[in-house]
Design an enzyme around this catalytic site. Structure first.
Site, PDB file in Angstrom:
ATOM      1  N   GLN A 171       3.983   1.552  -1.115  1.00 23.63           N
ATOM      2  CA  GLN A 171       4.621   1.658  -2.428  1.00 23.63           C
ATOM      3  C   GLN A 171       3.638   2.192  -3.465  1.00 23.63           C
ATOM      4  O   GLN A 171       3.999   3.008  -4.318  1.00 23.63           O
ATOM      5  CB  GLN A 171       5.163   0.294  -2.866  1.00 23.63           C
ATOM      6  CG  GLN A 171       6.333  -0.186  -2.048  1.00 23.63           C
ATOM      7  CD  GLN A 171       7.550   0.680  -2.273  1.00 23.63           C
ATOM      8  OE1 GLN A 171       7.962   1.413  -1.390  1.00 23.63           O
ATOM      9  NE2 GLN A 171       8.114   0.616  -3.449  1.00 23.63           N
ATOM     10  N   ASP A 172       2.411   1.741  -3.395  1.00 24.02           N
ATOM     11  CA  ASP A 172       1.371   2.197  -4.314  1.00 24.02           C
ATOM     12  C   ASP A 172       1.146   3.703  -4.159  1.00 24.02           C
ATOM     13  O   ASP A 172       1.042   4.437  -5.142  1.00 24.02           O
ATOM     14  CB  ASP A 172       0.077   1.421  -4.048  1.00 24.02           C
ATOM     15  CG  ASP A 172      -1.014   1.737  -5.041  1.00 24.02           C
ATOM     16  OD1 ASP A 172      -0.745   1.742  -6.252  1.00 24.02           O
ATOM     17  OD2 ASP A 172      -2.161   1.965  -4.598  1.00 24.02           O
ATOM     18  N   HIS A 173       1.086   4.158  -2.929  1.00 18.64           N
ATOM     19  CA  HIS A 173       0.915   5.593  -2.664  1.00 18.64           C
ATOM     20  C   HIS A 173       2.073   6.399  -3.258  1.00 18.64           C
ATOM     21  O   HIS A 173       1.850   7.451  -3.870  1.00 18.64           O
ATOM     22  CB  HIS A 173       0.831   5.871  -1.162  1.00 18.64           C
ATOM     23  CG  HIS A 173      -0.559   5.889  -0.633  1.00 18.64           C
ATOM     24  ND1 HIS A 173      -1.387   6.972  -0.742  1.00 18.64           N
ATOM     25  CD2 HIS A 173      -1.270   4.939  -0.002  1.00 18.64           C
ATOM     26  CE1 HIS A 173      -2.549   6.701  -0.193  1.00 18.64           C
ATOM     27  NE2 HIS A 173      -2.513   5.465   0.261  1.00 18.64           N
ATOM     28  N   HIS A 195       0.841  -1.208   0.000  1.00 21.19           N
ATOM     29  CA  HIS A 195       0.000   0.000   0.000  1.00 21.19           C
ATOM     30  C   HIS A 195       0.876   1.259   0.000  1.00 21.19           C
ATOM     31  O   HIS A 195       0.605   2.214  -0.737  1.00 21.19           O
ATOM     32  CB  HIS A 195      -0.913  -0.028   1.230  1.00 21.19           C
ATOM     33  CG  HIS A 195      -1.877   1.100   1.322  1.00 21.19           C
ATOM     34  ND1 HIS A 195      -2.901   1.275   0.433  1.00 21.19           N
ATOM     35  CD2 HIS A 195      -1.974   2.116   2.219  1.00 21.19           C
ATOM     36  CE1 HIS A 195      -3.591   2.356   0.768  1.00 21.19           C
ATOM     37  NE2 HIS A 195      -3.049   2.880   1.855  1.00 21.19           N
TER      38      HIS A 195
END
Length: 100
Positions: free
Chosen positions: A77-79, A75
């Site tokens: 890394q996605d942000h 999560h």
């Protein structure tokens, strides 16, 4: 700093960077280009902070300290990836509004 704390700080800084970039687009839309540029600069600062945290996690693993991949890390890394993309797009959009 504990791993979970690093992940949460990564999320917080990346989220702040994305939010500032989106605010910059809105400011440019209303012809507030100077404000938009300031917001983009703030977005880049938050993005750099998040990137430094990410780098510390990568260095930890590269030095042989196994890092457990969790949903929270994914999560985070996605942000960060989304923040970087939005900042890049916001810079172009601000330029376009400024030129019009």
């Amino acid at each position: 700093m504990q791993d979970v704390e690093k992940e949460m700080m990564l999320i917080a800084n990346a989220g702040e960077a994305r939010s500032k970039a989106m605010e910059a687009i809105q400011a440019a839309k209303f012809k507030e280009v100077d404000r938009a540029r300031t917001l983009l600069a703030e977005a880049r600062v938050s993005s750099r902070t998040a990137h430094k945290i990410q780098t510390s996690l990568l260095q930890q693993e590269a030095s042989g300290n196994k890092y457990e991949v969790s949903v929270l890390l994914i999560h985070a890394q996605d942000h960060l990836m989304n923040a970087i993309t939005v900042i890049d797009l916001a810079e172009t959009i601000v330029d376009l509004f400024e030129a019009s």
